[in-house]
Design a protein around this motif. Structure first.
Motif, short mmCIF file in Angstrom:
data_model
loop_
_atom_site.label_atom_id
_atom_site.label_comp_id
_atom_site.label_asym_id
_atom_site.label_seq_id
_atom_site.Cartn_x
_atom_site.Cartn_y
_atom_site.Cartn_z
N ALA A 24 0.84 -1.19 0.00
CA ALA A 24 0.00 0.00 0.00
C ALA A 24 0.88 1.25 0.00
N ARG A 25 0.23 2.41 -0.02
CA ARG A 25 0.97 3.66 -0.12
C ARG A 25 1.82 3.97 1.11
N TYR A 88 -8.23 -2.96 -2.65
CA TYR A 88 -8.23 -1.50 -2.55
C TYR A 88 -9.64 -0.94 -2.72
N ASN A 97 -10.77 -0.22 -8.73
CA ASN A 97 -9.58 -0.06 -7.89
C ASN A 97 -9.14 1.41 -7.93
N ILE A 99 -6.54 2.82 -6.84
CA ILE A 99 -5.09 3.02 -7.02
C ILE A 99 -4.75 3.26 -8.48
N ASP A 100 -5.42 2.53 -9.39
CA ASP A 100 -5.12 2.68 -10.81
C ASP A 100 -6.37 2.92 -11.66
N ASP A 101 -7.50 3.20 -10.99
CA ASP A 101 -8.77 3.47 -11.68
C ASP A 101 -9.11 2.38 -12.70
N THR A 115 0.44 -2.99 -13.05
CA THR A 115 -0.28 -2.09 -12.16
C THR A 115 -0.80 -2.87 -10.94
N ALA A 116 -1.37 -2.14 -9.98
CA ALA A 116 -1.92 -2.79 -8.80
C ALA A 116 -2.96 -3.83 -9.18
N SER A 117 -3.86 -3.49 -10.11
CA SER A 117 -4.89 -4.44 -10.51
C SER A 117 -4.31 -5.62 -11.27
#
Length: 318
Positions: A24-25, A88, A97, A99-101, A115-117
């Motif tokens: 996470a961030r 997320y 998500n 984080i990366d839309d 990406t996160a997804s």
């Protein structure tokens, strides 16, 4: 020993843990909640996941009710379960998500360095590829929808018949048999030789008890039919739609629907009308085809061109 992330179970055991998918961030590790149920006897492997979309909670309702009912000493085979897939989005109760839309169910098979997804998709896809069958539990977001099961591989796919059989066994009553968009788990897993379906358990804000009960029954149908549990299931005929028509609003205003979910609709029937705030009818929208009133928006207010409802069309019984 069967392992998924940090969960590890010997035959006749169950364990829970986390499946790492990144950080996470704040630099803390992000792990998806997972369960492994390793049956006492040998058998098939079922992979199941929920909350691929962060506001679709009925699948999680199914899992949290299902797992306590399962005794691994009475199971043949293995169950690999991810309880919350889009970590997320779930945390903020959003569909995508943040984080990366990204809509996670457009990211399969994913990428371990993406990406996160894509990283979530890659980690869960690795688990899905180990299975003989996959259930990807969804719902119609927060709109209103019938309970149905989707076969997304396409009618020409070599596993189409196997996926369709799995959908019939799950037994929601309705099947949407239509090739899905690229990146869906129910598109990607059949390409790896794993029959996969996408049960859409109604549509709700939060839990819907009727849909959760139907989902639990559907999973048990699968467990009995494919030999995970002793017992017999005689799949009931399902109403299948191979077409799906969506209708938008020709004007802004307030929607009045002329049909309830699941109703039969004839071509030319008025699906809905749009009124102004004082009840004056501005527009009426009619059905282009015969079908079933499948899904509609939850809130009555609409802008010009905004989504209003959908019909399942090209119907038969399977």
């Amino acid at each position: 020993m069967t392992t998924l992330g940090t969960a590890s179970a010997a035959p006749g055991e169950i364990d829970t843990g986390r499946l790492p998918v990144g950080e996470a961030r704040d630099g803390s590790e992000v792990g998806l909640p997972v369960a492994v149920i390793n049956g006492q006897a040998d058998g098939k492997t079922l992979y199941m996941q929920a909350v691929s979309d962060g506001d679709e909670l009925n699948g999680l309702g199914v899992i949290r009710r299902l797992v306590p009912q399962l005794d691994p000493t009475k199971i043949a085979g293995e169950l690999l379960i991810v309880g919350i897939t889009n970590y997320y989005a779930f945390q903020v109760a959003e569909h995508r998500n943040p984080i990366d839309d990204t809509k996670l169910n457009r990211a399969y098979p994913g990428s371990k360095t993406g990406t996160a997804s894509e990283r979530i998709a890659a980690a869960t896809f690795d688990a899905a590829k180990q299975a003989d069958l996959v259930l990807d539990l969804h719902q119609g977001s927060t709109s209103c929808m019938i309970n149905e099961t989707r076969v997304r591989c396409g009618t020409r796919h070599r596993l189409h018949r196997d996926c369709l059989e799995l959908a019939k066994v799950f037994g929601c009553g309705h099947i949407l048999d239509q090739k899905g968009p690229d990146g869906q788990l129910a598109r990607a897993a059949p390409d790896e030789g794993v029959p996969t379906i996408d049960p859409e358990l109604g549509g709700a804000v939060g839990w819907d008890e009727t849909s959760i009960r139907k989902g639990v029954k559907g999973v048990f149908n699968v467990l009995y039919y494919y030999g995970f549990l002793d017992g017999n299931v005689d799949p009931e005929p399902q109403t299948r739609a191979t077409g799906f028509e969506q209708y938008g609003s020709p004007a802004g205003g307030l929607v009045d629907f002329e049909f309830d979910l699941g109703d039969s609709v004839r071509r030319g029937d008025t699906l809905f009308k749009i009124t102004d705030p004082f009840g004056t009818v501005k527009e009426r929208v009619t059905a282009d085809s015969e079908g079933i009133f499948w899904r509609h928006r939850r809130l009555p207010q609409v802008a010009t061109g905004e989504y209003v409802c959908s019909l399942g069309t090209n119907l038969d019984e399977y």
